[in-house]
Scaffold this motif. Structure first.
Motif, PDB file in Angstrom:
ATOM      1  N   ASP A   1       0.810  -1.233   0.000  1.00  0.00           N
ATOM      2  CA  ASP A   1       0.000   0.000   0.000  1.00  0.00           C
ATOM      3  C   ASP A   1       0.842   1.282   0.000  1.00  0.00           C
ATOM      4  O   ASP A   1       0.282   2.379   0.143  1.00  0.00           O
ATOM      5  CB  ASP A   1      -0.971   0.025   1.193  1.00  0.00           C
ATOM      6  N   GLU A   2       2.142   1.154  -0.159  1.00  0.00           N
ATOM      7  CA  GLU A   2       2.991   2.347  -0.263  1.00  0.00           C
ATOM      8  C   GLU A   2       2.621   3.117  -1.533  1.00  0.00           C
ATOM      9  O   GLU A   2       2.345   2.528  -2.577  1.00  0.00           O
ATOM     10  CB  GLU A   2       4.458   1.936  -0.306  1.00  0.00           C
TER      11      GLU A   2
ATOM     12  N   SER B   1       9.325   7.897  -1.320  1.00  0.00           N
ATOM     13  CA  SER B   1       7.980   7.743  -1.882  1.00  0.00           C
ATOM     14  C   SER B   1       7.044   8.796  -1.309  1.00  0.00           C
ATOM     15  O   SER B   1       7.382   9.510  -0.359  1.00  0.00           O
ATOM     16  CB  SER B   1       7.440   6.346  -1.568  1.00  0.00           C
ATOM     17  N   VAL B   2       5.861   8.879  -1.906  1.00  0.00           N
ATOM     18  CA  VAL B   2       4.838   9.804  -1.402  1.00  0.00           C
ATOM     19  C   VAL B   2       4.461   9.448   0.023  1.00  0.00           C
ATOM     20  O   VAL B   2       4.084  10.311   0.830  1.00  0.00           O
ATOM     21  CB  VAL B   2       3.598   9.765  -2.328  1.00  0.00           C
ATOM     22  N   SER B   3       4.599   8.174   0.371  1.00  0.00           N
ATOM     23  CA  SER B   3       4.314   7.720   1.745  1.00  0.00           C
ATOM     24  C   SER B   3       5.453   8.040   2.705  1.00  0.00           C
ATOM     25  O   SER B   3       5.438   7.602   3.868  1.00  0.00           O
ATOM     26  CB  SER B   3       4.039   6.213   1.746  1.00  0.00           C
ATOM     27  N   ASN B   4       6.473   8.752   2.196  1.00  0.00           N
ATOM     28  CA  ASN B   4       7.629   9.187   2.988  1.00  0.00           C
ATOM     29  C   ASN B   4       8.535   8.040   3.424  1.00  0.00           C
ATOM     30  O   ASN B   4       9.242   8.134   4.433  1.00  0.00           O
ATOM     31  CB  ASN B   4       7.181   9.998   4.222  1.00  0.00           C
ATOM     32  N   ALA B   5       8.530   6.953   2.648  1.00  0.00           N
ATOM     33  CA  ALA B   5       9.458   5.850   2.894  1.00  0.00           C
ATOM     34  C   ALA B   5      10.682   6.044   2.002  1.00  0.00           C
ATOM     35  O   ALA B   5      10.571   6.365   0.819  1.00  0.00           O
ATOM     36  CB  ALA B   5       8.792   4.513   2.572  1.00  0.00           C
ATOM     37  N   SER B   6      11.871   5.863   2.606  1.00  0.00           N
ATOM     38  CA  SER B   6      13.120   6.070   1.875  1.00  0.00           C
ATOM     39  C   SER B   6      13.640   4.742   1.320  1.00  0.00           C
ATOM     40  O   SER B   6      13.628   3.720   2.010  1.00  0.00           O
ATOM     41  CB  SER B   6      14.163   6.689   2.800  1.00  0.00           C
ATOM     42  N   HIS B   7      14.098   4.782   0.086  1.00  0.00           N
ATOM     43  CA  HIS B   7      14.614   3.580  -0.582  1.00  0.00           C
ATOM     44  C   HIS B   7      15.934   3.898  -1.275  1.00  0.00           C
ATOM     45  O   HIS B   7      16.002   4.817  -2.105  1.00  0.00           O
ATOM     46  CB  HIS B   7      13.620   3.065  -1.627  1.00  0.00           C
TER      47      HIS B   7
END
Length: 330
Positions: A139-140, A250-256
């Motif tokens: 759901d990210e 990401s828009v979900s503020n997860a860093s990759h």
């Protein structure tokens, strides 16, 4: 002075022999002069197109000599100048071969043409079951351009599935299978529109399928044409693949932190884009573009190499191209 006394008299005087020698020399020199003028005239009379053909034949032969001694492991090779579409060197360029993740070049093109820049793509749980985990979350949410950059640099199979399911849903598909089918139909339609008659896509990732087939097939001529189209139409999306790694949020503020599947892109001087491919069926594939000191874009492609040799193959090809570029107008 008596030049010839009689046809039966071989007893010439010294002065007569000298005279004959001088006349002979004058005759020879005159012949060379006339022959030289005729030869020069015949060359000048050649048309511009005929002279260019002669020069081209000499140049092509010279180029083949440089490249054919590189001990390449790839089954098929092609190098072109993107500016004028001239083929610099090729080997078995019409041979249809499995593409592996070079398929994702078309995945990105179709996504750019069927997803608006403002759209948000959500990662469904079904997308995370494919081979190759790049750390995407259920759901990210992602923006289109960042997800495509991430997909290309990390060669993310999860991301390609999320993209195909997003487009499939827009087209009315109700499940994962129908979504993938609809998306792949768009890929094959685009290939047809571009005149890639020997190119076919079976999935959106390039993974080997359970039936013993790869996810896509093409030849060097057509995959280079597709890559050329992609990097010229969407340079900002494909330029991310020239870096060894890149961090995305990401828009979900997860860093990759996406690691390039081409571990040493800097080994190709002036690299501007690249895409790797490897499966058990395809072997090692790699396509790159790079800029020359003359500010030309060159595309080099290898199909059917090994996992590691695809990188050394491309390095040899790019280095050789750069070495001769000042000697031959490519």
């Amino acid at each position: 002075m008596k030049i010839i006394q009689s046809s039966h008299d071989d007893n010439f005087s010294k002065s007569e022999k000298q005279g004959l020698l001088i006349l002979g020399l004058l005759f020879v020199l005159g012949s060379f002069y006339i022959f030289g003028r005729e030869t020069k005239a015949s060359f000048v009379e050649l048309s511009f197109e005929e002279n260019q053909t002669l020069i081209s034949q000499m140049t092509d032969s010279r180029l083949d000599y440089f490249f054919e001694n590189l001990d390449l492991k790839a089954s098929s090779v092609l190098i072109i100048n993107s500016e004028n579409k001239k083929e610099i060197y090729g080997k078995d360029i019409e041979k249809v071969m499995p593409l592996a993740s070079l398929v994702k070049i078309m995945t990105a093109v179709v996504a750019m043409e069927n997803i608006e820049e403002s759209e948000i793509i959500q990662i469904p749980k079904e997308a995370l079951k494919l081979t190759g985990d790049n750390g995407l979350l259920v759901d990210e949410k992602w923006g289109r351009d960042d997800l495509l950059r991430f997909t290309l640099i990390a060669s993310s199979n999860d991301a390609t599935r999320a993209i195909s399911m997003h487009v499939g849903k827009k087209l009315g598909a109700e499940n994962e299978e129908d979504s993938v089918k609809a998306f792949v139909e768009l890929m094959n339609k685009k290939a047809k529109d571009l005149g890639l008659i020997h190119t076919i896509f079976l999935n959106e990732s390039g993974l080997d399928q359970g039936n013993g087939q790869n996810g896509g097939y093409s030849n060097s001529r057509e995959i280079v044409a597709l890559f050329d189209y992609a990097i010229n139409k969407y340079p900002d999306i494909f330029s991310s693949t020239s870096f060894g790694s890149k961090v995305f949020t990401s828009v979900s503020n997860a860093s990759h932190n996406a690691l390039n599947t081409n571990p040493n892109p800097g080994l190709v001087a002036g690299i501007s884009a690249s895409k790797t491919g490897f499966t058990n069926i395809s072997g090692g594939n790699l396509i790159v573009s790079f800029r020359t000191p003359k500010n030309q874009t060159i595309i080099a492609n290898v199909l059917g190499s090994t996992f590691s040799d695809r990188f050394t193959d491309i390095e040899k090809l790019s280095n050789t191209t750069l070495k001769i570029i000042n000697e031959v107008e490519l």
